[in-house]
Design a protein around this motif. Structure first.
Motif, short mmCIF file in Angstrom:
data_model
loop_
_atom_site.label_atom_id
_atom_site.label_comp_id
_atom_site.label_asym_id
_atom_site.label_seq_id
_atom_site.Cartn_x
_atom_site.Cartn_y
_atom_site.Cartn_z
N ASN A 172 9.65 -6.09 1.16
CA ASN A 172 10.50 -4.90 1.30
C ASN A 172 11.87 -5.26 1.91
OD1 ASN A 172 8.51 -2.85 0.40
ND2 ASN A 172 7.40 -3.63 2.18
N SER B 79 0.20 3.61 1.63
CA SER B 79 1.49 2.92 1.57
C SER B 79 1.92 2.50 2.97
CB SER B 79 2.54 3.84 0.95
OG SER B 79 3.82 3.26 1.12
N LEU C 266 4.80 1.94 3.70
CA LEU C 266 6.14 2.48 3.87
C LEU C 266 6.12 3.97 4.21
CD1 LEU C 266 7.63 0.75 0.69
CD2 LEU C 266 7.39 -0.17 2.98
N THR D 176 -0.31 11.49 -5.42
CA THR D 176 1.06 11.92 -5.12
C THR D 176 2.02 11.02 -5.90
OG1 THR D 176 0.18 12.03 -2.88
CG2 THR D 176 2.52 12.53 -3.15
N VAL E 135 5.50 9.57 -6.42
CA VAL E 135 6.67 9.38 -5.54
C VAL E 135 7.83 8.85 -6.36
CG1 VAL E 135 7.52 8.19 -3.49
CG2 VAL E 135 5.13 8.87 -3.62
N GLU F 230 12.82 -0.74 0.22
CA GLU F 230 11.40 -0.65 -0.12
C GLU F 230 11.16 -1.18 -1.52
OE1 GLU F 230 13.53 2.01 0.64
OE2 GLU F 230 12.24 3.73 1.12
N TRP G 59 -9.98 5.05 -3.74
CA TRP G 59 -10.84 4.49 -4.78
C TRP G 59 -12.28 4.54 -4.28
CZ3 TRP G 59 -8.08 3.54 -9.07
CH2 TRP G 59 -6.71 3.34 -8.93
N ALA H 162 7.56 -7.80 -2.19
CA ALA H 162 6.45 -7.49 -1.29
C ALA H 162 6.89 -7.41 0.17
CB ALA H 162 5.35 -8.54 -1.44
N VAL I 146 1.58 8.73 1.64
CA VAL I 146 1.29 8.37 0.25
C VAL I 146 0.07 7.46 0.22
CG1 VAL I 146 2.19 7.33 -1.86
CG2 VAL I 146 3.74 8.53 -0.30
N GLU I 147 -0.97 7.89 -0.46
CA GLU I 147 -2.19 7.10 -0.48
C GLU I 147 -2.92 7.26 -1.80
OE1 GLU I 147 -4.05 9.07 2.90
OE2 GLU I 147 -5.30 10.20 1.52
N ALA I 148 -3.76 6.29 -2.09
CA ALA I 148 -4.62 6.36 -3.28
C ALA I 148 -6.03 6.04 -2.82
CB ALA I 148 -4.16 5.36 -4.33
N ALA J 86 8.04 4.36 -1.65
CA ALA J 86 6.72 4.22 -1.00
C ALA J 86 5.58 4.44 -1.98
CB ALA J 86 6.61 5.20 0.16
N ALA J 87 5.84 4.31 -3.27
CA ALA J 87 4.79 4.60 -4.26
C ALA J 87 3.60 3.66 -4.13
CB ALA J 87 5.37 4.51 -5.66
N VAL J 88 2.40 4.18 -4.41
CA VAL J 88 1.16 3.40 -4.40
C VAL J 88 0.47 3.61 -5.74
CG1 VAL J 88 -1.16 3.32 -3.39
CG2 VAL J 88 0.82 3.46 -1.90
N TYR J 89 -0.06 2.55 -6.29
CA TYR J 89 -0.74 2.63 -7.58
C TYR J 89 -1.95 3.56 -7.51
CZ TYR J 89 -3.55 1.35 -11.61
OH TYR J 89 -4.31 1.40 -12.74
N GLY J 90 -2.02 4.47 -8.46
CA GLY J 90 -3.20 5.33 -8.57
C GLY J 90 -3.23 6.49 -7.60
N SER J 91 -2.13 6.73 -6.89
CA SER J 91 -2.09 7.83 -5.93
C SER J 91 -1.97 9.16 -6.67
CB SER J 91 -0.89 7.65 -5.01
OG SER J 91 -0.70 8.80 -4.24
#
Lengths: 385, 625
Positions: free
Chosen positions: A110, B303, B305, A155, A157, A129, B313, A108, B309-311, A148-153
């Motif tokens: 990084n 994100s 970082l 995009t 990555v 990261e 909800w 967390a 990059v975004e999600a 830089a991945a985000v859950y549920g995005s």
């Protein structure tokens, strides 16, 4: 009052121990620890214990010294009291480099913390990261990173693998699959298991990186998805999965989890063909000698609870199953990590809690209980040094 | 208006709340535990500031301009406190966390906290069902015409203008239009520090950081129409709230090159409610209430970082509510009541959930001064998100043997359903969740004496609460995701004591009040204090006024808390104290205020790793004409 007495007593004892063992360079000195009953010395080995902490609470690093039978809680904090916010958050893996430094991956935060041993002083922090797993090979640390991945995005990555020189700290990285986890080195190649856990459709690929060029050579596609930890042994790769599940609502409106794929263990041959070891539910695992030791819920598909220890031969994939409930292993509440002593075959199991203190239990190779120590919050990772 | 044979029961208030006593409902069995009203309520601007001095409550505050603020009464958790605006519930089926920070106090006449339930003779079925309730009562606009403009701001770059227009239309109608905006950058400095004993002496760190991504922009509007007639009062209200804010997240170790959080949240809430109360004949009164609420929330997980990059909800909650109630005066000393409510709640998100709930209540109230008592039972049945049905019986008793003394008590069982989040978003639930049951028992005494220019008062309430199947929500990384765990049973023993004195002579007024609350809330499994409940908390208030100038000093004290009911040092949050000073001046409709908050720059946390602001200043100007 009792605490003070204990403290004074430990200090005197510590001074004595330190005084008597000046010749040993790996001796633990200057730290405050407590006496524990571990009933063995295991040579000069020490057990490093990484407590993930209850987020946003910080992780802690503890040390169990078999020789002096002392347990040092938060040894990082003791060695580095002036480092702001300590070790950082959510330690996920650790390894010792050829230089004798301890690399701790702080997911967390990084960061990767590099500590000198045996002083445990912070030598350096490296920015990586969301680091996940590390393997040391040929003067380099190979570290998988979610990027830089985000859950549920929407995009997707790609994750990365970092190659960091353990003496110069020079760093390069290469993109691999989605949310890479386990890393293993074998025959001049680096293998990376990709989970894709943040995407709607999970990943099923092992990325193969040529170590000389540090380029992704190919991606092995497996019949299973959501890959997790990875080991190379006996000319084969051993990979487990997080499993797959879906949620639905029953007639009364309660949400029900339906498990569509188990936490499995697969054996991948050099030609890329994969075979799932039926009957092994591997949540966490470790390679020791020529065996994979895995823990997982044998009854997960039926919605039951039957935690088992599987000892899998890397020669042919044959395995034995021990049900926790039928053995000394039953003293484990929540099995969150496993480690095996490479010399004597002792099995260490992390009995983790995120709302209370955790424990580490030690069992003989015959799975007889030997001892238990109290550890920190969310104990998940062990390493002998 | 309503003719009443009853005397004022609500005679015993702390000095700062005396103004409420004369207007507060005379038909109650038990007075509210706490009341705030008048200028003090107006000066607070937002609801959390108005009520945080109340005994036995915790305002969970994530700090700063846009930080979520919820109420927890007597260790039972926010889901056991129902919040009513003019008798109509404000709720949130998704997580049962109502953000009090969004509720403005400027159109309110008073705010009352009741233990057990409010004991009006005529009330909706829902009002019988919670362990405690917070009632917000709208001020009735005056018969003439009033314009009011208000501006406050200062700390965190806050600029908050507000305008309202109130007027009477003929004999029967009154109206209010109000619009308010708020803008804040939300930045504030804080210290991260930790010192430990080492062989070389005390060593540690003390690093100054700045809270980022706590900005807030909001607009809210309120339209109200009141209709008053012989034996009846009707109200139609519409409320709109729109905001966009940063979610600063918890403070933990982050690589220097990255921010801690870049998450954003957008909210848009609309509520329309109507209510009417009418005397039908000498003995019968009727009440009708209806509400529709449409609450939209969009959470943007960006994100730290890589901002690209975004999600996103999205959550849309809708709720429809209807209530009818009767009060029948069977005899001059006995009232019988009945009420029936229905509510539909629907959540649209990645998954959808619906719940239909029926509430029915019967009550009998004895009014034979000096004795008063009410016995009630509420039946609740719900379907959709799990099938549940249960009864909540309650007995309230009050004895007023002498003008100085009053005694009372209550026994009640109540219950709360698992929220939609409890049922699903927690991710760890693999079986049917049971509702939380609460048993309450409480006894209190109060005393008041007037001696020349002096007024003295004192009050104590002892209580015992027993919770079965307690569900505890703990924030998990972001304010909008929670991890859920069921810690079985909780037994809570509490004592609330307050005492005060007021002195009035000529242009001078002075008062002093002290409140102390003891809450021993034990998890029956770990035998530790449950998360976030301090064993001791206290509030001190000193007020002084000369003509139209007033000065106020107040202090809040709170003992250590733990984030887990295993009370080991890893989970400890340090005790804190916080002192505020306020100065105000008023002349012919113009009032100026200045508040210095956290006077001694205490570095503290209410929620672990959410630092609260240090010393900060807020100023306000208010003009009515």
């Amino acid at each position: 009052m009792k605490k003070t007495t204990l403290l004074v007593f430990s200090a005197i004892l510590l001074a004595c121990v330190a005084g008597c063992n000046k010749e040993n360079a790996s001796e633990i000195q200057g730290f405050t620890g407590i006496e524990v009953e571990v009933g063995e010395s295991n040579g000069s080995n020490k057990l490093l214990i990484l407590n993930e902490g209850a987020f946003p609470g910080a992780s802690t690093l503890d040390l169990l010294d078999f020789k002096t039978k002392k347990y040092y809680a938060d040894i990082f904090g003791q060695a580095n009291p002036t480092v702001t916010q300590g070790l950082g958050n959510t330690g996920n893996d650790m390894a010792v480099s050829a230089e004798g430094n301890l690399w701790v991956l702080m997911n967390a935060s990084n960061q990767v913390a590099v500590l000198q041993l045996p002083s445990f002083t912070l030598l350096r922090t490296l920015d990586v990261e969301a680091p996940r797993h590390v393997v040391m090979d040929g003067g380099n640390a190979y570290i998988s990173s979610y990027g830089a991945a985000v859950y549920g995005s929407g995009t997707e990555v790609n994750g990365k693998v970092y190659k960091i020189n353990t003496s110069s700290f020079e760093s390069t990285s290469v993109e691999v699959g989605f949310q890479p986890e386990g890393v293993a080195v074998s025959g001049g190649k680096l293998y990376v298991a990709n989970s894709g856990g943040y995407n709607w459709v999970h990943d099923n690929r092992i990325s193969v990186i040529d170590l000389s060029s540090f380029r992704v050579e190919k991606q092995l596609e497996l019949p299973v998805t959501n890959l997790n930890m990875l080991y190379a042994m006996g000319g084969k790769l051993w990979v487990n999965t997080y499993g797959e599940s879906t949620w639905s609502q029953d007639g009364e409106g309660n949400w029900v989890q339906d498990i569509s794929a188990p936490m499995s263990l697969s054996m991948v041959k050099a030609d890329g063909s994969a075979q799932t070891i039926a009957g092994v539910h591997a949540d966490k695992m470790v390679l020791s000698g020529a065996s994979i030791y895995a823990i997982g819920n044998n009854a997960e598909m039926e919605g039951g609870y039957d935690i088992c220890l599987y000892k899998v031969s890397t020669a042919d994939g044959s395995f034995t199953t021990t049900h926790f409930a039928d053995s000394d292993l039953s003293r484990t509440g929540y099995a969150y990590g496993i480690y095996v002593h490479p010399q004597n075959g002792d099995i260490y199991i992390c009995d983790a809690s995120f709302t209370a203190g955790s424990k580490v239990h030690c069992f003989s190779p015959e799975l007889k209980w030997k001892w238990t120590v109290d550890t920190g919050v969310g104990t998940g990772h062990l390493l002998l040094w | 208006m309503t003719a009443t044979v009853l005397t004022i029961a609500l005679f015993l208030q702390l000095p700062d709340t005396l103004a409420a006593a004369s207007v507060s409902a005379a038909r109650l069995v038990s007075p509210p535990t706490e009341v705030t009203s008048g200028e003090r309520l107006q000066r607070a601007v937002t609801l959390p500031d108005a009520i945080r001095e109340f005994s036995g409550i915790q305002i969970r505050d994530y700090g700063g301009a846009g930080g979520l603020k919820t109420i927890n009464v007597r260790s039972l958790g926010s889901a056991h406190t129902a919040i009513f605006l003019d008798g109509v519930p404000i709720d949130n089926a998704q997580n049962m966390q109502v953000d009090l920070g969004r509720i403005s106090t400027t159109a309110l006449e008073r705010v009352e906290l009741y233990q057990g339930q409010r004991s009006e003779l005529l009330q909706s079925a829902r009002e019988y069902g919670s362990a405690s309730s917070l009632h917000l009562v709208s001020a009735l606009p005056p018969a003439g015409q009033t314009f009011r403009i208000h501006l406050h701001g200062g700390a965190f770059g806050t600029v908050a203008p507000q305008a309202s227009w109130e007027r009477g239309w003929g004999e029967h109608f009154r109206s209010r239009l109000q619009i308010a905006g708020s803008h804040a950058h939300g930045r504030y400095p804080f210290h991260v520090r930790d010192y430990r004993n080492t062989p070389e002496g005390m060593q540690g760190y003390d690093t100054l950081m700045v809270r980022e991504n706590g900005d807030l922009r909001s607009v809210q509007a309120l339209a109200q129409l009141f209709y008053l007639r012989e034996g009846g009062r009707y109200e139609l209200s519409a409320r709109w709230y729109d905001s966009e804010r940063g979610i600063p997240g918890p403070v933990y170790k982050q690589a220097d090159m990255y921010p801690l959080s870049t998450d954003r949240q957008e909210d848009r809430d609309l509520a329309v409610q109507a209510s009417g109360e009418q005397r039908l004949n000498d003995r019968l009164r009727m009440l009708l209430r209806a509400k529709y609420a449409n609450d939209y929330l969009s959470y943007l997980d960006v994100s730290e970082l890589d901002p690209a990059v975004e999600a996103r909800w999205n959550y849309l909650q809708q709720s429809a509510y209807l209530s009818a109630a009767l009060d029948w005066e069977a005899s001059p000393w006995l009232h019988l009541g009945g009420a029936l409510d229905g509510q539909l709640e629907h959540l649209d998100a990645q998954v959808s959930a619906s719940r239909r709930t029926l509430f029915a209540a019967l009550s009998g109230t004895l009014l034979k001064d000096p004795w008063r008592a009410s016995l009630s039972v509420q039946y609740q049945r719900s379907a959709g998100a799990g099938r549940y049905s249960f009864l909540s019986p309650a007995l309230l008793v009050n004895w007023h043997p002498a003008p100085e003394w009053e005694f009372g008590g209550l026994v009640k069982r109540s219950c709360r359903l698992p929220s939609f989040n409890d049922l699903y978003y927690s991710n760890v639930i693999t079986r049917r969740l049971e509702p939380e049951y609460v048993w309450q028992a409480a006894a209190r005494w109060s005393w008041k004496k007037i001696l020349g220019p002096w007024t003295f008062n004192a009050r104590e309430e002892l209580y015992y609460n027993w919770v079965e199947n307690k569900l505890i929500a703990v924030p998990n990384g972001s304010l909008f995701r929670w991890s859920m765990y069921n810690i079985g049973g909780v037994r809570i023993f509490g004592d609330e004591i307050s005492a005060g004195a007021t002195y009035t002579r000529g242009p001078w007024t002075g008062s002093a009040t002290a409140r102390y609350s003891y809450q021993w809330a034990q998890d029956t499994e770990t035998l530790g204090q449950i998360p976030y409940i301090p064993l001791h908390s206290a509030h001190f208030l000193l007020q002084g006024a000369w003509k139209n100038l007033s000065l106020e000093l107040q202090g809040f004290l709170c003992s250590e808390r733990f984030t887990s009911s295993t009370n080991r040092p890893d989970f400890r949050i340090a005790p804190w104290s916080c002192w505020d000073i306020g100065l105000s001046w008023e002349l012919r409709g113009l009032s100026l205020g200045l508040q210095v908050k956290n006077l001694f720059n205490e570095q503290y946390q209410i929620i672990r790793q959410y630092p609260m602001p240090g010393i900060h200043v807020l100023a306000s100007i208010d003009y009515s004409f």
